[in-house]
Structures are given as structure tokens and as C-alpha cells.
Write an enzyme that holds these catalytic residues in place. Structure first.
Site, short mmCIF file in Angstrom:
data_model
loop_
_atom_site.label_atom_id
_atom_site.label_comp_id
_atom_site.label_asym_id
_atom_site.label_seq_id
_atom_site.Cartn_x
_atom_site.Cartn_y
_atom_site.Cartn_z
N LYS A 1 14.33 -0.28 -20.22
CA LYS A 1 14.45 -0.28 -18.77
C LYS A 1 14.13 -1.66 -18.25
O LYS A 1 13.30 -2.37 -18.82
CB LYS A 1 13.50 0.73 -18.12
CG LYS A 1 13.50 0.69 -16.60
CD LYS A 1 12.36 1.48 -15.98
CE LYS A 1 12.32 1.27 -14.46
NZ LYS A 1 11.26 2.01 -13.78
N GLU B 1 3.38 1.76 -3.15
CA GLU B 1 2.86 1.85 -4.52
C GLU B 1 1.50 1.20 -4.66
O GLU B 1 1.34 -0.01 -4.47
CB GLU B 1 3.84 1.20 -5.51
CG GLU B 1 3.40 1.36 -6.96
CD GLU B 1 4.46 0.93 -7.95
OE1 GLU B 1 4.17 0.92 -9.16
OE2 GLU B 1 5.59 0.61 -7.53
#
Length: 550
Positions: free
Chosen positions: A216, A293
Site C-alpha cells: 500500500k 486522525e
């Protein structure tokens, strides 16, 4: 790089605090009268803090920057003569790091060092959560604390106490206003990544994933905008708090000129009283944002973090919105991307923890997007400084990729700009080594009448360049909405802005929301199978609000 420390054996830290009862001034009021470097930190379940000026600055660079900042901070605080009066008023260091270990040197990061932490000369702390961003200050039960810091070999406590009295009187005379300036207006936009270049970059990353060299990678874009007026950052951070109450809001200005050495610089604003400092005529650069986040919070031996990965948009109606949430909760591509992040965070924490617990995966709703989110907590085996955990976790696969080295190489090769502090840790630490750090997403750098916005997406094997492009445009919206003077952007297309944030979605009386709740429950058993301990039914829930139908 070896850590250099400047005169720490010869300096003394003196800090004094006092409570200001019935304080009705907001962040916007105090920010406009503060001097650079200014910092603002406002986070869920934390007090809001504004820092003005710098009694000392820690600057670091290189692969050991986290350790260098930690060592310098510990040395600074050990010299302290601190009378805080309340834990909320304790002196803290505020700052952050660049994404890459190498110094950021491209536009717009020229004045931002690789790592910088400011010890404010004056620190104002609103003791009531969200009071600092309230526009209606008719109530008189809001208290604030003011802390005045000095770092100087010859400083006397009486001098700091006199400055404290002066600052209290100055703050009491501030005019409180609920009026905000209009957005500055965007007059010109320029993308740093063209559509064709984006398609090539995403395709190349997918080829690496197919070849097995990459699992990823997160690829980002930058959008440069010219503004009609200079943005009013105090207004912007206030409005971001109203729109995104469950996000981490921040403003960080660099200290100029920036020292290239590591260590503590005690000569910046160290002698001149706060009331005598005159702000520059032009607005200094500032990095600001409202990120959903949290990288990590450390208090005692308790660590809180989480995996935030997997995204979709918001619906035009409640029914469509819940359908999108249900689709996100069962989408294999987004679940795969999310679990890569959650598993890696648990692995990164495991060397430090006696227990790691993952709560159920669920959909977290923000004003313009929805994310998959898994809260993660850990109990440390022994005391650890917050920056040790920051170093262990940064960058998570939610902003970097896997394997980390290959992902970093791919980012460097693909992105035609320097990330600087984008997607990197920003936050605070105190003398005990406690702290909170967020990942600097939904963010921008502004300087005078220009701004550069950043946004990124995770690329996995079945990513589609066009879909990922569209997701980036959604992630620009929180900051772009604060800069534009209307709600339509000719670059990114029509959108509907939700004026109220639904922070969490777990259940509602519709069939689609039932599907979402079921998907969360099923995902929890899969996610918790990686945990060393299993959490019960208790889960963290942000305030739910009804979304306007439009």
C-alpha cells in the site's frame, strides 16, 4: 545527526500562572493580538491552548530528530521553577515534525525546519472544553488560565510575576466579538499534479503492488491558491471548531529566522516583555488544519491511538448518507486498506505494551467525508515519553504505506512537491513526558495572500485512479471551504456542505443503518482477533447530531 544543546546548564526556566475568571474572549480575540510565533491547539476532550511568542525554541533535523527534541525538552524542563496553580495551566511545548527525515526545503516550507517546538512566552488556556471557539459569550462562567514563561540565566521570579500581572490586565481589556471576517476568497488555483500525471503515478504504484514490492502507498496532491485577502486565521480555526468538533485543530507558525542547529535557542523573545512586542505588518507563514486522525495520546502508561483509513463521501439526504456508510462498512477494498493500517499500528505498539486492545471497527462521519475507524488502546510495560511513541508510530500506513521504506521511495518519486509537515505529527508535550499528537491532514500552509492545500489517498491493488482523484477533492473541502467566499469550487465541482458534523454513525432507525451496525459488529471480531486483550461492549462515541436534509 548528533544533538547540540546551547547553554542548557546556564539557563533557568521560570513559569507562573493565574486564573482569569469569567473570561469571555475567544481564540479569535486573543489570536489577533498575539505575537509570532503563534500556536493554537484544540482537541476533543482537551483544553484549548493559544501560545504567543517564544521563550525558547527547540529545532532538530535528521533521523534522530525525535530523540533530539525529547532530550532537549527534558533538559529544558529540568531547569524549571514552575508554579502552575492548575494542571490545565502547566507549561507545554507545542510543535511538530516534517513527514520525511530530510529537511523540507521546497515551496511553501522554506521557513519551516524539519522539527520545531515552541515554549510560548504567554500561554492562554480555556479550561472549559469548546469555550474558546464559542461565538456566543453571553455566559460569565467561562474561566481561562494564563501562563507566562521565561527562559533566561538572569531571570528573576519577580520579573515573571510582574509580566503575568501585565498580561492579565491586557487580556481583561480585550474586546470580545462574535463577528467574523468573510473568507478571503480564492482568485486563482493551480494544481501541482495534473490529471494525467496522477493517473500515471497511481498506475505505477498499482504495478508495484501487483509485483509484490509494495502492499500500500498513500499518494498526495497539493493545490496552490491565490487569495483576494489575507486569511484571518483566528476566524478560520474558530469556524473549523464549529464544523469539526471531533477533529484536532491547530495553527503553528515557524520561528524566523530558523536556526539550523539542534538544541534549545533561548534568545528569541526571551527578554522583551510581551506587551512591548509589535507583530509584523505582514502575516507570517502558518500551518493550520482540522485533522480527524490522532496519532497518539500518552498519559501515564495509557496510550490511545486508532486506525483511520477507508473513505467515502456524504449523502445529499439522510437515507443516501446511511447507504454510503453501509457500503463503506462492507467494501472489501476499503476494509483491506483499513486493516493494513490497524494491524501495523498494533505491531508498532507491541514492543512497548503489556496489552493492546482494539475496539470495533465503525464508520466515523465528518462534515464532508466518512471514514472507517478502529480505536486502539494500549497499556505500556514501563513509562515512555510521548515522543518515543510518536517515533514508533510515524508514519502509519494511513499516511505512508507498506513496507515503509518502499512506500517512502514511491512517495518521493511520484509526488512533484515536498510534503513538508503535511501528514506528519503535530501536537504538544509537557514536563512529565505526556502529550497528544495528531496526524496533520486536512491542512494547508498560508502566507500573506497565498495558500497551499494538501490531501492524499491510500492506493492498494484494486484502486482506480479516477476514484482516488475524486476522493482527494473531497478531502480538500474542509480547508477550501474556509478560503472560498461561496460553496462552489469550479476546480473540484459542485458539492453540498454539511453545516453540522455527525462524528459517529453506529445505529439509526433505518434498514441501511442497521446494515452499518451489523458490519461494524462483524468487523470487530476480525479486528480484535489481532489484539492481546479483548475489549468489552464499551466504545468511544462522539456526540451524535442530526444531519440537515437538503
Amino acid at each position: 545527526m548528533e544533538s547540540l544543546q546551547t547553554g542548557l546548564d546556564d539557563v533557568t526556566l521560570v513559569s507562573r500562572s493565574a486564573r482569569i475568571p469569567s473570561f469571555t474572549s475567544s481564540v479569535r480575540d486573543v489570536f489577533d493580538t498575539a505575537v509570532s510565533p503563534r500556536v493554537v491547539w484544540s482537541a476533543p476532550e482537551e483544553t484549548t491552548v493559544l501560545g504567543s511568542g517564544a521563550a525558547a525554541t527547540i529545532v532538530a533535523a535528521g533521523s534522530d530528530r525525535f530523540e533530539s527534541v525529547r532530550d532537549a525538552a527534558e533538559s529544558l524542563f529540568t531547569t524549571g521553577d514552575v508554579h502552575a496553580g492548575s494542571e490545565v495551566a502547566r507549561p507545554r511545548l507545542f510543535g511538530g515534525f516534517a513527514f520525511h527525515a530530510e529537511s523540507a526545503d521546497g515551496t511553501p516550507w522554506e521557513q519551516f525546519p524539519n522539527a520545531q517546538f515552541v515554549f510560548p512566552r504567554v500561554q492562554v488556556t480555556w479550561s472549559t472544553p469548546d469555550a474558546a471557539t464559542e461565538t456566543n459569550t453571553a455566559t460569565d462562567d467561562i474561566d481561562a488560565w494564563i501562563t507566562v514563561n521565561a527562559v533566561d540565566p538572569d531571570i528573576a521570579p519577580d520579573t515573571v510575576e510582574d509580566r503575568l500581572d501585565q498580561e492579565i490586565e491586557r487580556l481583561k481589556t480585550l474586546d470580545s466579538t462574535s463577528d467574523s471576517q468573510s473568507p478571503p476568497g480564492v482568485t486563482c488555483r493551480q494544481r501541482r499534479t495534473s490529471r494525467d500525471a496522477w493517473n500515471r503515478g497511481v498506475t505505477a504504484a498499482i504495478d508495484r503492488i501487483s509485483a509484490g514490492t509494495l502492499k500500500k502507498v498513500v499518494l498526495a496532491q497539493a493545490l496552490e491558491v491565490e487569495l483576494q485577502d489575507t486569511p484571518a486565521l483566528g476566524d478560520i480555526v474558530t469556524h473549523l471548531g464549529e464544523q469539526y468538533p471531533s477533529c484536532y485543530r491547530f495553527i503553528i507558525e515557524p520561528v524566523t529566522p530558523v536556526s539550523v542547529d539542534q538544541g534549545v535557542d533561548t534568545n528569541i523573545n526571551a527578554i522583551q516583555p510581551q506587551s512591548e512586542q509589535i507583530p509584523d505588518a505582514s502575516q507570517p507563514p502558518a500551518f493550520f488544519g482540522a485533522t480527524p486522525e490522532r496519532l497518539v495520546s500518552v498519559r501515564g502508561r495509557t496510550v490511545e491511538t486508532g486506525a483511520l483509513a477507508g473513505t467515502t463521501g456524504r449523502g445529499e439526504t439522510v437515507a443516501e448518507d446511511e447507504w454510503l456508510a453501509a457500503e463503506l462498512a462492507r467494501d472489501e477494498k476499503n476494509i483491506h486498506e483499513h486493516e493494513l493500517v490497524a494491524e501495523t499500528i498494533r505491531d508498532q505498539l507491541s514492543p512497548y505494551a503489556t496489552a493492546i486492545t482494539s475496539d470495533s471497527r465503525r464508520v466515523r462521519k465528518l462534515a464532508t467525508v466518512q471514514h472507517l475507524w478502529t480505536p486502539i488502546t494500549a497499556t505500556l510495560e514501563e513509562d515512555q515519553h510521548a515522543l518515543s511513541l510518536v517515533e514508533a508510530l510515524h508514519p502509519t500506513p494511513a499516511v505512508g504505506g507498506l513496507p515503509p521504506t518502499t512506500a517512502a521511495e514511491t512517495i518521493r518519486e511520484t509526488e512533484p512537491f515536498d510534503r513538508g509537515w503535511y501528514a506528519a505529527p503535530v501536537g504538544w508535550i509537557d514536563a512529565a513526558g505526556y502529550g497528544t499528537f495528531a496526524v496533520a491532514l486536512r491542512s494547508a500552509v498560508t502566507h500573506d495572500d497565498a495558500a497551499t492545500l494538501f490531501a492524499g489517498v491510500g492506493i492498494v491493488a484494486d484502486s482506480q485512479p479516477d476514484s482516488e482523484w475524486d476522493e482527494v477533492q473531497l478531502k480538500y473541502r474542509p480547508i477550501l471551504d474556509e478560503l472560498e467566499d461561496n460553496t462552489t469550487d469550479e476546480t473540484t465541482g459542485e458539492h453540498t456542505q454539511h453545516t453540522v458534523e455527525n462524528s459517529m454513525s453506529e445505529s439509526a432507525p433505518t434498514s441501511t443503518s442497521t446494515a452499518t451496525a451489523t458490519a461494524d459488529t462483524e468487523a470487530a471480531s476480525e479486528s480484535n482477533s489481532h489484539s492481546q486483550t479483548t475489549m468489552g461492549s464499551t466504545s468511544e462515541t462522539d456526540t451524535n447530531r442530526n444531519m440537515d436534509e437538503s
